[in-house]
Design an enzyme around this catalytic site. Structure first.
Site, mmCIF file in Angstrom:
data_model
loop_
_atom_site.group_PDB
_atom_site.id
_atom_site.type_symbol
_atom_site.label_atom_id
_atom_site.label_comp_id
_atom_site.label_asym_id
_atom_site.label_seq_id
_atom_site.Cartn_x
_atom_site.Cartn_y
_atom_site.Cartn_z
ATOM 1 N N GLY A 73 0.844 -1.193 0.000
ATOM 2 C CA GLY A 73 0.000 0.000 0.000
ATOM 3 C C GLY A 73 0.878 1.242 0.000
ATOM 4 O O GLY A 73 0.580 2.245 -0.661
ATOM 5 N N HIS A 203 -2.579 -7.242 2.839
ATOM 6 C CA HIS A 203 -2.464 -7.812 4.188
ATOM 7 C C HIS A 203 -3.435 -7.210 5.195
ATOM 8 O O HIS A 203 -3.528 -7.671 6.324
ATOM 9 C CB HIS A 203 -1.018 -7.746 4.692
ATOM 10 C CG HIS A 203 -0.540 -6.400 5.140
ATOM 11 N ND1 HIS A 203 -0.485 -6.047 6.473
ATOM 12 C CD2 HIS A 203 -0.084 -5.337 4.455
ATOM 13 C CE1 HIS A 203 -0.017 -4.816 6.568
ATOM 14 N NE2 HIS A 203 0.247 -4.366 5.360
ATOM 15 N N CYS A 327 6.472 5.113 18.817
ATOM 16 C CA CYS A 327 7.683 5.122 19.617
ATOM 17 C C CYS A 327 8.847 4.836 18.693
ATOM 18 O O CYS A 327 9.470 3.797 18.750
ATOM 19 C CB CYS A 327 7.589 4.060 20.700
ATOM 20 S SG CYS A 327 8.984 4.053 21.808
HETATM 21 C C1 LIG Z 1 -1.394 -0.142 6.432
HETATM 22 C C2 LIG Z 1 -1.660 1.152 5.769
HETATM 23 C C3 LIG Z 1 -0.842 1.624 4.729
HETATM 24 C C4 LIG Z 1 0.403 0.908 4.299
HETATM 25 O O1 LIG Z 1 0.143 -0.286 3.601
HETATM 26 P P1 LIG Z 1 1.342 -1.370 3.515
HETATM 27 O O2 LIG Z 1 0.837 -2.376 2.535
HETATM 28 O O3 LIG Z 1 1.500 -1.928 4.892
HETATM 29 O O4 LIG Z 1 2.529 -0.660 3.037
HETATM 30 C C5 LIG Z 1 -1.170 2.812 4.123
HETATM 31 N N1 LIG Z 1 -2.247 3.515 4.513
HETATM 32 C C6 LIG Z 1 -3.057 3.095 5.489
HETATM 33 C C7 LIG Z 1 -4.255 3.914 5.853
HETATM 34 C C8 LIG Z 1 -2.789 1.904 6.159
HETATM 35 O O5 LIG Z 1 -3.587 1.506 7.153
#
Ligand SMILES: *Cc1c(COP(=O)(O)O)cnc(C)c1O
Length: 396
Positions: A73, A203, A327
């Site tokens: 993402g 995921h 953190c």
């Molecule tokens: C988890 C998340 C991401 C990042 O996605 P990844 O696949 O873990 O890199 C981006 N934006 C939001 C709102 C998320 O919750």
């Protein structure tokens, strides 16, 4: 060893659906071919990727050729924002986003500021909602991109992206949404044509880690972010993560197949969780919107505690939750989201988030609440501020 785990951190990641694992397995072994190859084995991989693309496209009303698979993402967010800025830089240098975005968007915008782009960060109201008025006030002829998340990961607030996207698109500006939290939970659709780009990740919906997608509306001129081979129509080089893409599509199929039922079930558990905590633990408030809220999302700020301390104690009972603070540098700072919705620093430090999933049971929630009552009571009893305050307030 076999400690019981109560997993209430689905906004961070989800356990994979068995169905998705099963679907992926053959693509690690007998169907391992590189989709770029010139033989039957390669074609199997290629076909699997194209089938997955069709399935994923259908979940948001897109055309298959508008879906690009990415490595996360985060990558989808980076690609959308950086490359849109570059492609439309001749039109202007102003970008609008919000103060409550995920770091994948915020840090990307900050990087663009260092390259000379001007970024406006919209302030939400105290529930975390971004209003169209606040957006209208800052749109300029120089604005090329607006990025607003579909739902917030920390406080669960659902943003009115349809309304915002319409305003933006009517003015000939690109609208991007980070839909990583919303995808699979809300009925997102790009059919209206007002969303130019949308990011999602596998995921967070029962799929594997390390695969996401970016929807790019067919008229958007987005250059490649990764240069190399001709994969993904020359727009995203790199050998396709075939098992990951297959697992993503299967997870989407399972998720969307039961979306309404899951939503209703999670909503009931969420409301039960919030109601009990608010009535059984004093000096607490819900963070985010109560009405415009993701179905499985529960988040609070407790006064007179540090969220991290409570989390560590809950962890010894196998309960996995999250606090609102990052953190990162060894020093805890209140989250940028809680600060943006106007919470004072001492209150923001008492943040706790629990995000439910398909396998969450009422019994797990009951156990968690019982543990929370005890742990929070213990931690507060050690706080001289609390002892003094409670004595005055007459609740202890
Ligand atoms: C988890 C998340 C991401 C990042 O996605 P990844 O696949 O873990 O890199 C981006 N934006 C939001 C709102 C998320 O919750």
């Amino acid at each position: 060893m076999d400690k019981r785990i109560i997993y209430l951190d689905h906004a961070a990641t989800t356990p994979m659906y068995e169905e998705a694992v099963e679907a992926m397995l053959p693509y690690f072994t007998e169907r391992f071919g590189n989709p770029s190859g010139q033989y039957g084995l390669a074609n199997e991989g290629k076909r699997a990727v194209e089938t997955a693309r069709k399935q994923i496209a259908a979940t948001i009303g897109a055309r298959p050729e508008e879906i690009y698979f990415t490595g996360s993402g985060t990558e989808a967010d980076n690609w959308a924002i950086k490359m849109a800025a570059k492609a439309y830089g001749d039109k202007g240098h102003h970008i609008i986003t919000t103060k409550i975005e995920h770091h994948a968007v915020l840090h990307t915008c900050e990087a663009l500021e260092r390259e000379g782009y001007r970024v406006t960060y919209l302030t939400p109201d105290e529930e975390g909602l971004i209003s169209k008025e606040s957006l209208l006030r800052v749109l300029t002829p120089d604005t090329i991109l607006v990025s607003v998340m579909a739902a917030n990961n920390e406080i669960g607030t659902i943003e009115p992206i349809e309304e915002l996207a319409k305003i933006v698109t009517e003015r000939g500006i690109l609208f991007h949404t980070d839909a990583v939290q919303a995808y699979g939970k809300l009925p997102l659709s790009v059919e209206e044509g007002t969303i130019a780009m949308l990011s999602a990740s596998a995921h967070k919906i029962g799929g594997p880690k390390g695969v996401g997608f970016l929807y790019v509306r067919r008229d958007v001129r987005l250059q490649s972010f990764l240069h190399g081979g001709a994969q993904e129509k020359r727009r995203r080089a790199g050998t396709e993560n075939v098992p990951g893409i297959v697992g993503f599509a299967k997870a989407a199929e399972v998720t969307f197949g039961a979306r309404k039922e899951t939503e209703a079930r999670e909503r009931e558990l969420r409301d039960y969780f919030m109601k009990r905590v608010l009535s059984e633990i004093p000096y607490v408030r819900v963070t985010g919107s109560v009405r415009e809220r993701l179905s499985g999302h529960v988040s609070f700020c407790f006064q007179f505690i540090e969220g991290e301390t409570v989390l560590i104690m809950l962890d010894s009972d196998g309960i996995c939750g999250s606090s609102g603070s990052a953190c990162t540098t060894g020093q805890t700072e209140p989250s940028h989201v809680l600060t943006a919705i106007g919470l004072p620093e001492d209150v923001a430090h008492g943040a706790l988030r629990f995000t439910l999933g398909r396998e969450t049971t009422k019994e797990e929630i009951d156990f968690t609440i019982e543990r929370m009552k005890e742990v929070i009571g213990k931690v507060r009893a050690m706080s001289p501020y609390y002892v003094k305050f409670a004595a005055k307030d007459g609740k202890e």
